[in-house]
Design a protein around this motif. Structure first.
Motif, mmCIF file in Angstrom:
data_model
loop_
_atom_site.group_PDB
_atom_site.id
_atom_site.type_symbol
_atom_site.label_atom_id
_atom_site.label_comp_id
_atom_site.label_asym_id
_atom_site.label_seq_id
_atom_site.Cartn_x
_atom_site.Cartn_y
_atom_site.Cartn_z
ATOM 1 N N PHE A 100 0.847 -1.192 0.000
ATOM 2 C CA PHE A 100 0.000 0.000 0.000
ATOM 3 C C PHE A 100 0.879 1.237 0.000
ATOM 4 O O PHE A 100 1.824 1.343 0.785
ATOM 5 C CB PHE A 100 -0.909 0.032 1.236
ATOM 6 N N VAL A 101 0.572 2.175 -0.872
ATOM 7 C CA VAL A 101 1.303 3.445 -0.926
ATOM 8 C C VAL A 101 0.323 4.583 -0.682
ATOM 9 O O VAL A 101 -0.637 4.763 -1.447
ATOM 10 C CB VAL A 101 2.004 3.634 -2.283
ATOM 11 N N GLY A 102 0.552 5.332 0.379
ATOM 12 C CA GLY A 102 -0.247 6.504 0.680
ATOM 13 C C GLY A 102 0.481 7.771 0.277
ATOM 14 O O GLY A 102 1.412 7.745 -0.532
ATOM 15 N N ASP A 103 0.077 8.887 0.855
ATOM 16 C CA ASP A 103 0.675 10.167 0.507
ATOM 17 C C ASP A 103 2.134 10.234 0.934
ATOM 18 O O ASP A 103 3.034 10.367 0.111
ATOM 19 C CB ASP A 103 -0.134 11.294 1.155
ATOM 20 N N LYS A 104 2.380 10.095 2.230
ATOM 21 C CA LYS A 104 3.750 10.148 2.732
ATOM 22 C C LYS A 104 4.105 8.941 3.588
ATOM 23 O O LYS A 104 5.039 8.974 4.388
ATOM 24 C CB LYS A 104 3.967 11.442 3.541
ATOM 25 N N ALA A 105 3.348 7.865 3.409
ATOM 26 C CA ALA A 105 3.625 6.615 4.124
ATOM 27 C C ALA A 105 3.298 5.437 3.216
ATOM 28 O O ALA A 105 2.358 5.492 2.423
ATOM 29 C CB ALA A 105 2.814 6.532 5.413
ATOM 30 N N ALA A 106 4.101 4.385 3.324
ATOM 31 C CA ALA A 106 3.885 3.179 2.522
ATOM 32 C C ALA A 106 4.191 1.954 3.364
ATOM 33 O O ALA A 106 5.020 2.003 4.285
ATOM 34 C CB ALA A 106 4.748 3.186 1.274
ATOM 35 N N VAL A 107 3.513 0.854 3.047
ATOM 36 C CA VAL A 107 3.672 -0.399 3.800
ATOM 37 C C VAL A 107 3.755 -1.562 2.825
ATOM 38 O O VAL A 107 3.027 -1.603 1.827
ATOM 39 C CB VAL A 107 2.462 -0.613 4.748
ATOM 40 N N MET A 108 4.650 -2.515 3.121
ATOM 41 C CA MET A 108 4.706 -3.760 2.358
ATOM 42 C C MET A 108 4.764 -4.919 3.350
ATOM 43 O O MET A 108 5.521 -4.876 4.317
ATOM 44 C CB MET A 108 5.926 -3.777 1.428
ATOM 45 N N VAL A 109 3.942 -5.952 3.114
ATOM 46 C CA VAL A 109 3.845 -7.081 4.052
ATOM 47 C C VAL A 109 3.953 -8.402 3.292
ATOM 48 O O VAL A 109 3.744 -8.457 2.084
ATOM 49 C CB VAL A 109 2.507 -7.050 4.839
ATOM 50 N N GLU A 110 4.261 -9.455 4.029
ATOM 51 C CA GLU A 110 4.200 -10.811 3.484
ATOM 52 C C GLU A 110 3.362 -11.678 4.411
ATOM 53 O O GLU A 110 3.611 -11.741 5.617
ATOM 54 C CB GLU A 110 5.586 -11.431 3.328
ATOM 55 N N VAL A 111 2.363 -12.356 3.822
ATOM 56 C CA VAL A 111 1.516 -13.300 4.557
ATOM 57 C C VAL A 111 1.578 -14.637 3.824
ATOM 58 O O VAL A 111 1.412 -14.679 2.604
ATOM 59 C CB VAL A 111 0.059 -12.806 4.635
ATOM 60 N N ASN A 112 1.823 -15.709 4.555
ATOM 61 C CA ASN A 112 2.046 -17.017 3.931
ATOM 62 C C ASN A 112 0.908 -18.002 4.170
ATOM 63 O O ASN A 112 0.203 -17.945 5.180
ATOM 64 C CB ASN A 112 3.345 -17.641 4.452
ATOM 65 N N CYS A 113 0.743 -18.914 3.211
ATOM 66 C CA CYS A 113 -0.180 -20.040 3.322
ATOM 67 C C CYS A 113 0.503 -21.245 2.666
ATOM 68 O O CYS A 113 1.662 -21.160 2.271
ATOM 69 C CB CYS A 113 -1.518 -19.725 2.660
ATOM 70 N N GLU A 114 -0.215 -22.357 2.562
ATOM 71 C CA GLU A 114 0.411 -23.578 2.043
ATOM 72 C C GLU A 114 0.344 -23.715 0.525
ATOM 73 O O GLU A 114 1.238 -24.303 -0.087
ATOM 74 C CB GLU A 114 -0.251 -24.805 2.679
ATOM 75 N N THR A 115 -0.714 -23.203 -0.095
ATOM 76 C CA THR A 115 -0.902 -23.422 -1.529
ATOM 77 C C THR A 115 -1.265 -22.134 -2.257
ATOM 78 O O THR A 115 -1.832 -21.207 -1.671
ATOM 79 C CB THR A 115 -2.031 -24.447 -1.802
ATOM 80 N N ASP A 116 -0.940 -22.099 -3.550
ATOM 81 C CA ASP A 116 -1.304 -20.969 -4.389
ATOM 82 C C ASP A 116 -2.820 -20.867 -4.521
ATOM 83 O O ASP A 116 -3.372 -19.771 -4.684
ATOM 84 C CB ASP A 116 -0.653 -21.134 -5.773
ATOM 85 N N PHE A 117 -3.509 -21.997 -4.447
ATOM 86 C CA PHE A 117 -4.972 -22.013 -4.544
ATOM 87 C C PHE A 117 -5.592 -21.163 -3.444
ATOM 88 O O PHE A 117 -6.486 -20.351 -3.692
ATOM 89 C CB PHE A 117 -5.480 -23.455 -4.460
ATOM 90 N N VAL A 118 -5.125 -21.323 -2.212
ATOM 91 C CA VAL A 118 -5.644 -20.535 -1.090
ATOM 92 C C VAL A 118 -5.206 -19.078 -1.206
ATOM 93 O O VAL A 118 -5.963 -18.162 -0.846
ATOM 94 C CB VAL A 118 -5.209 -21.154 0.257
ATOM 95 N N ALA A 119 -4.004 -18.842 -1.734
ATOM 96 C CA ALA A 119 -3.535 -17.464 -1.911
ATOM 97 C C ALA A 119 -4.465 -16.663 -2.808
ATOM 98 O O ALA A 119 -4.559 -15.436 -2.689
ATOM 99 C CB ALA A 119 -2.115 -17.464 -2.481
ATOM 100 N N ARG A 120 -5.184 -17.348 -3.698
ATOM 101 C CA ARG A 120 -6.107 -16.676 -4.618
ATOM 102 C C ARG A 120 -7.523 -16.572 -4.060
ATOM 103 O O ARG A 120 -8.408 -16.032 -4.729
ATOM 104 C CB ARG A 120 -6.116 -17.400 -5.968
#
Length: 309
Positions: A100-120
């Motif tokens: 997420f990129v805001g005006d003067k702040a930005a955030v990047m995160v990683e969240v994990n699961c077991e399969t690409d199917f669930v990621a979607r």
């Protein structure tokens, strides 16, 4: 004789007007059933739980939809914690980077699961959004009196303690999503960045999912901080720099006057620029009157500490 008796009973009831009364009662019962069904559909749509569980919740609380929804969330969370304990240790190397990129702040995160199917799955993607905005709220609360450039990394155990907009912890949200989707999941890491007024963000996510929304998601993400750039071209400049960082995976920034050391170059500025192979990144930036100050690259599933920063 039985049929004759029933026929006489019907005629007698008809003469007394009882059949109309019976029909009226039956009609009222149909309306009640329709109302119950509408309530059930509403609860199902708002919570995403199964019809059986929604029906059970409405019966338990005499059609009070607020209490029914609260109870469903509590049960799902309990079930999620139970599943989380059983699934703990199962490999979770898939997932998504959220940015997420805001005006003067930005955030990047990683969240994990077991399969690409669930990621979607949209429920998993909602979890990524929850983690992103919880991190952003934490960053803004922590830095509201700070000025200048601020960058902070948060590990999974720190992230799990953060609260969502609804007041629950991210740990509870993870458990709830595990209960719904039946896979092991984890909140792995996040970076939050704040910049002064005359600095800019560039960003790029590769392998995007979830359509166009305020949190970009994919398997690779890059966040870059830069100064300058021609007015009206800064968004495109930031995107091209983000694409290069995702594609070429530099490990450090380098200096504007560094000379390239060949194909194994790991410094950003001396690398051959992905969008214009006739120039280095430094040469491209000089032509745009811009300067890169910092960057972070996340790759889903990489070992902790491998992010470039």
């Amino acid at each position: 004789m039985l049929l004759s008796f029933l026929f006489r009973t019907v005629l007698r009831d008809a003469a007394k007007g009882n059949i109309c009364q019976h029909v009226k009662c039956f009609h009222s019962g149909s309306q009640l059933l329709s109302a119950d069904k509408a309530l059930l559909m509403k609860l199902r749509k708002s919570t995403g739980y199964t019809f059986i569980n929604c029906k059970k919740a409405l019966e338990k609380f005499d059609n009070d939809i607020v209490q029914a929804e609260t109870w469903l969330h509590e049960q799902a969370q309990k079930e999620g914690w139970s599943k989380a304990n059983k699934l703990e240790g199962r490999r979770a190397k898939e997932g998504l980077i959220g940015l997420f990129v805001g005006d003067k702040a930005a955030v990047m995160v990683e969240v994990n699961c077991e399969t690409d199917f669930v990621a979607r799955n949209e429920k998993f993607q909602q979890l990524v959004k929850d983690v992103t905005f919880a991190t952003l709220a934490h960053h803004r609360n922590k830095t509201q009196r700070q000025e200048g450039y601020v960058k902070s990394f948060l590990a999974g155990d720190e992230l799990s303690k953060l609260s969502t907009g609804e007041g629950t912890s991210l740990a509870d949200q993870v458990a709830l999503t595990i209960g719904r989707l039946g896979e092991n999941m984890s909140v792995k890491r996040a970076v939050a960045v704040g910049v002064p007024a005359d600095w800019h963000f560039g960003s790029y996510v590769h392998g995007g999912v979830g359509g166009q929304n305020e949190v970009a998601m994919g398997r690779y993400g890059a966040l870059v901080v830069f100064q300058g750039g021609k007015e009206g071209e800064q968004d495109m400049l930031g995107r091209k720099l983000g694409q290069h960082i995702v594609g070429e995976a530099p490990l450090s920034l380098g200096n504007m006057d560094d000379l390239p050391c060949g194909e194994s170059e790991t410094r950003l500025l001396p690398q051959t620029f992905l969008s214009d192979p006739s120039r280095t990144v430094a040469q491209f930036l000089a032509g745009k009157q811009a300067r890169v100050l910092d960057f972070v690259r996340f790759q889903c599933g990489e070992a902790a500490g491998e992010e470039t920063k």
